[in-house]
Design an enzyme around this catalytic site. Structure first.
Site, PDB file in Angstrom:
ATOM      1  N   THR A  95      -1.671  -8.890  43.186  1.00  0.00           N
ATOM      2  CA  THR A  95      -0.317  -8.614  43.696  1.00  0.00           C
ATOM      3  C   THR A  95      -0.225  -7.143  44.066  1.00  0.00           C
ATOM      4  OG1 THR A  95       0.559 -10.341  42.279  1.00  0.00           O
ATOM      5  CG2 THR A  95       2.138  -8.716  43.100  1.00  0.00           C
TER       6      THR A  95
ATOM      7  N   ASN B 193       8.286 -13.813  43.520  1.00  0.00           N
ATOM      8  CA  ASN B 193       8.599 -13.360  42.153  1.00  0.00           C
ATOM      9  C   ASN B 193       9.996 -12.755  42.081  1.00  0.00           C
ATOM     10  OD1 ASN B 193       6.278 -14.329  41.106  1.00  0.00           O
ATOM     11  ND2 ASN B 193       5.362 -12.358  40.581  1.00  0.00           N
TER      12      ASN B 193
ATOM     13  N   LEU C 125      15.998 -21.947  36.071  1.00  0.00           N
ATOM     14  CA  LEU C 125      17.450 -21.827  35.916  1.00  0.00           C
ATOM     15  C   LEU C 125      17.834 -22.001  34.440  1.00  0.00           C
ATOM     16  CD1 LEU C 125      19.624 -21.337  38.125  1.00  0.00           C
ATOM     17  CD2 LEU C 125      20.140 -23.781  38.040  1.00  0.00           C
TER      18      LEU C 125
ATOM     19  N   CYS D 240       4.293  -9.915  34.966  1.00  0.00           N
ATOM     20  CA  CYS D 240       4.491 -10.073  36.412  1.00  0.00           C
ATOM     21  C   CYS D 240       5.918  -9.808  36.867  1.00  0.00           C
ATOM     22  CB  CYS D 240       4.053 -11.473  36.835  1.00  0.00           C
ATOM     23  SG  CYS D 240       2.336 -11.793  36.418  1.00  0.00           S
TER      24      CYS D 240
ATOM     25  N   LYS E  27       6.488 -16.161  26.756  1.00  0.00           N
ATOM     26  CA  LYS E  27       6.912 -17.544  27.022  1.00  0.00           C
ATOM     27  C   LYS E  27       5.929 -18.451  26.292  1.00  0.00           C
ATOM     28  CE  LYS E  27       4.374 -18.597  31.230  1.00  0.00           C
ATOM     29  NZ  LYS E  27       4.465 -19.104  32.590  1.00  0.00           N
TER      30      LYS E  27
HETATM   31  C1  UGA Z   1       5.256 -15.706  37.347  1.00  0.00           C
HETATM   32  C2  UGA Z   1       5.501 -16.662  38.526  1.00  0.00           C
HETATM   33  O1  UGA Z   1       6.234 -17.802  38.072  1.00  0.00           O
HETATM   34  C3  UGA Z   1       4.176 -17.119  39.129  1.00  0.00           C
HETATM   35  O2  UGA Z   1       4.408 -17.946  40.259  1.00  0.00           O
HETATM   36  C4  UGA Z   1       3.374 -15.890  39.541  1.00  0.00           C
HETATM   37  O3  UGA Z   1       2.115 -16.237  40.079  1.00  0.00           O
HETATM   38  C5  UGA Z   1       3.154 -15.003  38.312  1.00  0.00           C
HETATM   39  O4  UGA Z   1       4.436 -14.614  37.772  1.00  0.00           O
HETATM   40  C6  UGA Z   1       2.371 -13.804  38.738  1.00  0.00           C
HETATM   41  O5  UGA Z   1       2.892 -13.013  39.520  1.00  0.00           O
HETATM   42  O6  UGA Z   1       1.196 -13.693  38.388  1.00  0.00           O
HETATM   43  P1  UGA Z   1       4.655 -16.083  34.774  1.00  0.00           P
HETATM   44  O7  UGA Z   1       4.945 -14.630  34.584  1.00  0.00           O
HETATM   45  O8  UGA Z   1       3.417 -16.665  34.192  1.00  0.00           O
HETATM   46  O9  UGA Z   1       4.595 -16.448  36.347  1.00  0.00           O
HETATM   47  O10 UGA Z   1       5.864 -16.866  34.131  1.00  0.00           O
HETATM   48  P2  UGA Z   1       7.158 -17.698  34.523  1.00  0.00           P
HETATM   49  O11 UGA Z   1       6.903 -19.100  34.115  1.00  0.00           O
HETATM   50  O12 UGA Z   1       7.618 -17.458  35.908  1.00  0.00           O
HETATM   51  O13 UGA Z   1       8.182 -17.054  33.477  1.00  0.00           O
HETATM   52  C7  UGA Z   1       8.510 -15.683  33.520  1.00  0.00           C
HETATM   53  C8  UGA Z   1       9.538 -15.327  32.475  1.00  0.00           C
HETATM   54  O14 UGA Z   1      10.791 -15.886  32.816  1.00  0.00           O
HETATM   55  C9  UGA Z   1       9.230 -15.826  31.058  1.00  0.00           C
HETATM   56  O15 UGA Z   1       9.573 -14.802  30.140  1.00  0.00           O
HETATM   57  C10 UGA Z   1      10.151 -17.014  30.889  1.00  0.00           C
HETATM   58  O16 UGA Z   1      10.511 -17.227  29.541  1.00  0.00           O
HETATM   59  C11 UGA Z   1      11.354 -16.590  31.720  1.00  0.00           C
HETATM   60  N1  UGA Z   1      12.127 -17.730  32.254  1.00  0.00           N
HETATM   61  C12 UGA Z   1      11.532 -18.624  33.078  1.00  0.00           C
HETATM   62  C13 UGA Z   1      13.465 -17.853  31.937  1.00  0.00           C
HETATM   63  O17 UGA Z   1      14.039 -17.034  31.185  1.00  0.00           O
HETATM   64  N2  UGA Z   1      14.181 -18.898  32.466  1.00  0.00           N
HETATM   65  C14 UGA Z   1      13.611 -19.810  33.281  1.00  0.00           C
HETATM   66  O18 UGA Z   1      14.307 -20.740  33.742  1.00  0.00           O
HETATM   67  C15 UGA Z   1      12.260 -19.672  33.606  1.00  0.00           C
END
Ligand code: UGA
Length: 439
Positions: free
Chosen positions: A124, A214, A256, A266, A329
């Site tokens: 990225t 992102n 959401l 990220c 997470k």
């Molecule tokens: C994120 C993106 O989702 C990926 O598509 C991307 O490739 C990646 O970053 C990256 O740039 O490498 P990631 O950081 O693994 O992936 O995690 P997510 O599943 O997106 O969650 C991110 C954070 O948001 C976590 O702390 C999670 O708990 C929080 N979250 C997620 C929420 O608070 N609410 C939600 O509805 C979803």
């Protein structure tokens, strides 16, 4: 002959990409300057927790299709396609991306590229980086025009790296030639045959798709957490609101989930680097809203601390707090910018005795937060607690029996930081259940 693949940088992204490329049938050489990392991957031992990756590494290594090295020379001799998967963390003292690993990789590999090949950036990066890398490569590579660059951002999520890589939502290919397109189409023939869209763009658009995606996800999460603040003020229920919004196909329910907000390596760093880059380009105002997205996200953490404080009578002094979750997470052991540990630290600083348990992230948490106490199970973290905080929604915590946990705590107070528990079940077991955006 199918192209031979190297993967430069074997951290989370690179190790997953290398194992998945071998699974897709390519001969793959993973390259990293960290000898210990290369040794452990060569034993099918990833240095982080990622479901399914160990088995995939084992299969690749056993088949002879996958190996790892520290030698750039070997990589240059071996590869037809070189994927660059090095990290681009936040630079010290600014919000910008630190591109030193990327530059080091191009500078090491470039002068060794003596025959035609495609170098494919997956890291990225700030928009404009790919064009710079292409210029640098042209200066360095003895193969001249034969060593070409493409930009192919990665969208995998931690905890889902294997399925996200083998079956991506889309493939974005920033390209400058038909030859480069043909090579990438050959690499991704399997997912494309499964119906994955293959989008050809210029470099700048490919780079922007990644950071824009992102930024959108972060905005969606902060949007629902802003609604959670309004729900608190109005006496409404944000989980019902989110479910109702999610039924609108134009909105959708993914990303959401209201609660403690986003962390990890990220989303937080990428929105800040994106703002910094937009500012450099004279488009700072266009992303000014991301500052608010970041601020809302920060407030989720402080609101959670306040809610817990309310439950213990307004002061943490002398109180015991059981914390369930340390990873940013579930299904990973990554604690980078973890909301859970941020809250645990804040509560600790306010005078509580904090005991943390996480199914996978204990070693990382212990190493980076030695001032906190740790327990070997959820039940032990909750023992004698005045309040239990669910901060990472591991399945094991959702399955925990509130009746059994009720027996070990001092006071039956629980804060559901991820809106993941069933309030009725916990209240029936005698708990005072609280969550942000709910009454
Ligand atoms: C994120 C993106 O989702 C990926 O598509 C991307 O490739 C990646 O970053 C990256 O740039 O490498 P990631 O950081 O693994 O992936 O995690 P997510 O599943 O997106 O969650 C991110 C954070 O948001 C976590 O702390 C999670 O708990 C929080 N979250 C997620 C929420 O608070 N609410 C939600 O509805 C979803």
């Amino acid at each position: 002959m199918p192209p031979r693949v190297t993967v430069m940088g074997t951290g989370h992204l690179g190790a997953s990409h290398a194992a998945c490329m071998a699974e897709l049938g390519f001969d793959v050489l993973g390259v990293d300057s960290d000898e210990a990392l290369v040794d452990s991957l060569s034993q099918a031992e990833p240095t982080f927790y990622e479901p399914g990756l160990k088995q995939l590494l084992r299969r690749g290594l056993d088949s002879g299709r996958l190996s790892f090295t520290t030698s750039y020379q070997r990589a240059a001799d071996f590869g037809d396609v070189h994927f660059i998967c090095v990290g681009t963390p936040t630079a010290t003292g600014s919000n910008r991306a630190d591109l030193s690993y990327l530059h080091a990789c191009i500078n090491s590999l470039g002068p060794l590229l003596a025959r035609p090949c495609l170098v494919v950036g997956k890291s990225t990066v700030p928009v404009g980086t790919a064009a710079d890398c292409a210029r640098r490569l042209a200066e360095l590579a003895p193969a001249g025009d034969g060593a070409e660059l493409a930009w192919n951002p990665e969208f995998l999520r931690e905890g889902r790296a294997v399925p996200d890589t083998l079956h991506p939502d889309r493939i974005v290919a920033g390209l400058r030639s038909e030859r480069a397109e043909a090579t990438l189409r050959e690499i991704y023939a399997r997912p494309v045959a499964e119906g994955t869209p293959f989008l050809v763009t210029d470099f700048a658009t490919a780079e922007l798709v990644k950071v824009a995606a992102n930024a959108f996800l972060a905005t969606k999460i902060s949007f629902i957490n802003a609604m959670s603040e309004v729900c608190d003020a109005a006496g409404a229920d944000v989980t019902v609101l989110a479910a109702a919004l999610g039924h609108d196909a134009r909105i959708g329910s993914a990303s959401l989930n209201p609660g403690l907000g986003f962390g990890g390596g990220c989303l937080p760093k990428d929105i800040r680097a994106f703002m910094a880059r937009a500012g450099d380009l004279g488009a700072g105002q266009s992303l000014a809203f991301l500052r608010e997205v970041d601020a809302i996200n920060g407030r989720c953490r402080s609101r959670t601390v306040e809610l817990a404080s309310e439950l213990v009578g307004g002061s943490f002094g002398g109180r015991r707090v059981g914390v369930l979750g340390a990873a940013f997470k579930p299904d990973c052991d990554d604690i980078r910018d973890s909301p859970a540990l941020d809250v645990a630290e804040a509560v600790h600083r306010l005078g509580a005795q904090v005991t943390v348990y996480d199914p996978e992230a204990m070693d990382n948490a212990r190493r980076h937060h030695p001032d906190l106490k740790y327990a070997d199970s959820a039940m032990e973290a909750a023992r004698d607690a005045d309040v239990v905080l669910l901060l990472t929604e591991w399945q094991e915590f959702l399955d925990a029996d509130p009746g059994v946990m009720a027996e070990v705590v001092t006071q039956r107070n629980v804060v559901d930081g991820r809106n993941a528990l069933d309030p009725a079940r916990w209240r029936t077991a005698g708990w005072n259940y609280r969550a942000l955006g709910r009454h």
